[in-house]
Design a protein around this motif. Structure first.
Motif, PDB file in Angstrom:
ATOM      1  N   LEU A   1      -4.962   0.601  -2.016  1.00  0.00           N
ATOM      2  CA  LEU A   1      -5.207   1.459  -0.862  1.00  0.00           C
ATOM      3  C   LEU A   1      -6.655   1.939  -0.820  1.00  0.00           C
ATOM      4  N   TRP A   2      -7.247   2.182  -1.992  1.00  0.00           N
ATOM      5  CA  TRP A   2      -8.667   2.570  -2.028  1.00  0.00           C
ATOM      6  C   TRP A   2      -9.544   1.435  -1.498  1.00  0.00           C
ATOM      7  N   ILE A   3      -9.241   0.198  -1.896  1.00  0.00           N
ATOM      8  CA  ILE A   3     -10.023  -0.956  -1.415  1.00  0.00           C
ATOM      9  C   ILE A   3      -9.894  -1.089   0.101  1.00  0.00           C
ATOM     10  N   CYS A   4      -8.678  -0.928   0.613  1.00  0.00           N
ATOM     11  CA  CYS A   4      -8.466  -1.017   2.063  1.00  0.00           C
ATOM     12  C   CYS A   4      -9.224   0.086   2.790  1.00  0.00           C
ATOM     13  N   ALA A   5      -9.187   1.301   2.243  1.00  0.00           N
ATOM     14  CA  ALA A   5      -9.878   2.418   2.882  1.00  0.00           C
ATOM     15  C   ALA A   5     -11.382   2.193   2.906  1.00  0.00           C
ATOM     16  N   LEU A   6     -11.934   1.754   1.780  1.00  0.00           N
ATOM     17  CA  LEU A   6     -13.374   1.492   1.726  1.00  0.00           C
ATOM     18  C   LEU A   6     -13.759   0.338   2.644  1.00  0.00           C
ATOM     19  N   GLY A   7     -12.873  -0.663   2.762  1.00  0.00           N
ATOM     20  CA  GLY A   7     -13.135  -1.770   3.672  1.00  0.00           C
ATOM     21  C   GLY A   7     -13.207  -1.321   5.114  1.00  0.00           C
ATOM     22  N   VAL A   8     -12.314  -0.421   5.493  1.00  0.00           N
ATOM     23  CA  VAL A   8     -12.329   0.101   6.863  1.00  0.00           C
ATOM     24  C   VAL A   8     -13.620   0.858   7.136  1.00  0.00           C
ATOM     25  N   PHE A   9     -14.028   1.688   6.189  1.00  0.00           N
ATOM     26  CA  PHE A   9     -15.261   2.452   6.388  1.00  0.00           C
ATOM     27  C   PHE A   9     -16.486   1.533   6.401  1.00  0.00           C
ATOM     28  N   LEU A  10     -16.451   0.446   5.661  1.00  0.00           N
ATOM     29  CA  LEU A  10     -17.554  -0.511   5.707  1.00  0.00           C
ATOM     30  C   LEU A  10     -17.680  -1.124   7.100  1.00  0.00           C
ATOM     31  N   VAL A  11     -16.544  -1.434   7.706  1.00  0.00           N
ATOM     32  CA  VAL A  11     -16.560  -1.966   9.073  1.00  0.00           C
ATOM     33  C   VAL A  11     -17.168  -0.947  10.039  1.00  0.00           C
ATOM     34  N   ILE A  12     -16.805   0.317   9.871  1.00  0.00           N
ATOM     35  CA  ILE A  12     -17.335   1.367  10.756  1.00  0.00           C
ATOM     36  C   ILE A  12     -18.843   1.500  10.591  1.00  0.00           C
ATOM     37  N   VAL A  13     -19.325   1.421   9.352  1.00  0.00           N
ATOM     38  CA  VAL A  13     -20.776   1.516   9.118  1.00  0.00           C
ATOM     39  C   VAL A  13     -21.496   0.351   9.788  1.00  0.00           C
ATOM     40  N   ILE A  14     -20.944  -0.854   9.653  1.00  0.00           N
ATOM     41  CA  ILE A  14     -21.554  -2.027  10.278  1.00  0.00           C
ATOM     42  C   ILE A  14     -21.564  -1.888  11.797  1.00  0.00           C
ATOM     43  N   GLN A  15     -20.457  -1.408  12.356  1.00  0.00           N
ATOM     44  CA  GLN A  15     -20.402  -1.200  13.807  1.00  0.00           C
ATOM     45  C   GLN A  15     -21.444  -0.192  14.257  1.00  0.00           C
ATOM     46  N   SER A  16     -21.604   0.881  13.494  1.00  0.00           N
ATOM     47  CA  SER A  16     -22.581   1.912  13.863  1.00  0.00           C
ATOM     48  C   SER A  16     -23.996   1.353  13.860  1.00  0.00           C
ATOM     49  N   VAL A  17     -24.299   0.548  12.848  1.00  0.00           N
ATOM     50  CA  VAL A  17     -25.630  -0.067  12.779  1.00  0.00           C
ATOM     51  C   VAL A  17     -25.860  -0.996  13.981  1.00  0.00           C
ATOM     52  N   ILE A  18     -24.826  -1.752  14.339  1.00  0.00           N
ATOM     53  CA  ILE A  18     -24.944  -2.665  15.489  1.00  0.00           C
ATOM     54  C   ILE A  18     -25.161  -1.877  16.781  1.00  0.00           C
ATOM     55  N   TYR A  19     -24.405  -0.804  16.968  1.00  0.00           N
ATOM     56  CA  TYR A  19     -24.538  -0.005  18.186  1.00  0.00           C
ATOM     57  C   TYR A  19     -25.910   0.664  18.266  1.00  0.00           C
ATOM     58  N   MET A  20     -26.395   1.158  17.136  1.00  0.00           N
ATOM     59  CA  MET A  20     -27.712   1.802  17.139  1.00  0.00           C
ATOM     60  C   MET A  20     -28.803   0.777  17.434  1.00  0.00           C
ATOM     61  N   GLY A  21     -28.656  -0.434  16.887  1.00  0.00           N
ATOM     62  CA  GLY A  21     -29.623  -1.488  17.199  1.00  0.00           C
ATOM     63  C   GLY A  21     -29.587  -1.865  18.668  1.00  0.00           C
ATOM     64  N   ALA A  22     -28.372  -1.944  19.243  1.00  0.00           N
ATOM     65  CA  ALA A  22     -28.254  -2.270  20.666  1.00  0.00           C
ATOM     66  C   ALA A  22     -28.870  -1.176  21.530  1.00  0.00           C
ATOM     67  N   ALA A  23     -28.700   0.088  21.100  1.00  0.00           N
ATOM     68  CA  ALA A  23     -29.293   1.189  21.862  1.00  0.00           C
ATOM     69  C   ALA A  23     -30.814   1.128  21.835  1.00  0.00           C
TER      70      ALA A  23
END
Length: 255
Positions: free
Chosen positions: A27-49
């Motif tokens: 469950l810890w691995i799954c949780a960290l994986g989800v947060f990694l996806v969110i960080v990547i999405q945030s970086v992509i959105y900030m770059g697009a902005a």
């Protein structure tokens, strides 16, 4: 011997036994994986902005200011979620709380889904019957509900947008009243289900309702809008205080 084996194989209702499952490495691995996806999405959105800023006439200084403003504005709602999450760590475990409450942030849905799912297994959250099986059912229900939210956003939003325009022409208030009525009915059912248990439950429910109502009223005052985000956390803390005082006064259920 058969009795001993059966007893050892039966699921334990000890909260620590539940948390041993709730805090497993998977469950810890799954949780960290989800947060990694969110960080990547945030970086992509900030770059697009940053790429889109010149086309709408925004300077780099204005863009950086908007990023800082958004980050500061997120502190209040985030702290409100933290207050709620701390109260749920003992029930859900850290990985589940991080993903379901910290990420999704809809504590109303999560707690309602958890209570209903645990009830189907004949268990009560935090009660003697709350075992690993009840936790697994509860966590699956919460995760399935969150997944459906994401899928509905991805698939149904374009379709619902067309339907919303048509329904808005007929009755604009319909799209607001129906979802609000459904949520109100669900939470009233959960809340009033606690009333018959003891006077402490009644006092806790009443105190929480009064505090939440007061926060919503004060949120209409200029400069007090932050209470809309903090209201739930404040109501939980003061509700717990009311429960403690009522229990200390001997108003709890008799042994």
């Amino acid at each position: 011997m058969i009795t001993e084996v059966t007893a050892s194989a039966a699921p334990s209702a000890d909260p620590n036994h539940v948390l041993s499952l709730a805090n497993t490495p998977v469950l810890w691995i799954c949780a960290l994986g989800v947060f990694l996806v969110i960080v990547i999405q945030s970086v992509i959105y900030m770059g697009a902005a940053r790429k889109a800023a010149p086309s709408v006439g925004m300077s780099r200084q204005e863009l950086n200011l908007s990023f800082r403003t958004g980050a500061i504005a997120a502190i209040g709602p985030s702290l409100a979620v933290v207050l709620v999450a701390v109260a749920l760590l003992a029930l859900f475990g850290t990985p589940a709380t991080l993903v379901r409450i910290g990420l999704i942030g809809s504590v109303q849905f999560e707690t309602a889904a958890a209570s209903i799912a645990a009830g189907t297994a004949g268990a009560e959250l935090g009660g003697p019957s709350y075992d690993q099986q009840a936790f697994a059912i509860m966590f699956f229900a919460m995760s399935l509900g969150g997944a459906m939210w994401m899928l509905s956003t991805l698939i149904l939003t374009p379709l619902m947008k067309k339907g919303e325009h048509r329904m808005a022409k007929v009755n604009p208030a319909l799209m607001t009243v129906v979802p609000a009525a459904a949520l109100l009915g669900a939470f009233l059912s959960l809340g009033f289900g606690e009333v018959p248990k003891s006077s402490v439950h009644v006092i806790t429910l009443a105190a929480s309702a009064v505090v939440m109502g007061a926060c919503l009223l004060l949120a209409k005052v200029p400069g007090m809008g932050w209470l809309r985000e903090w209201g739930l956390g404040i109501a939980i803390l003061l509700g717990l205080l009311a429960a403690f005082l009522a229990s200390s006064a001997g108003l709890g259920p008799s042994a």
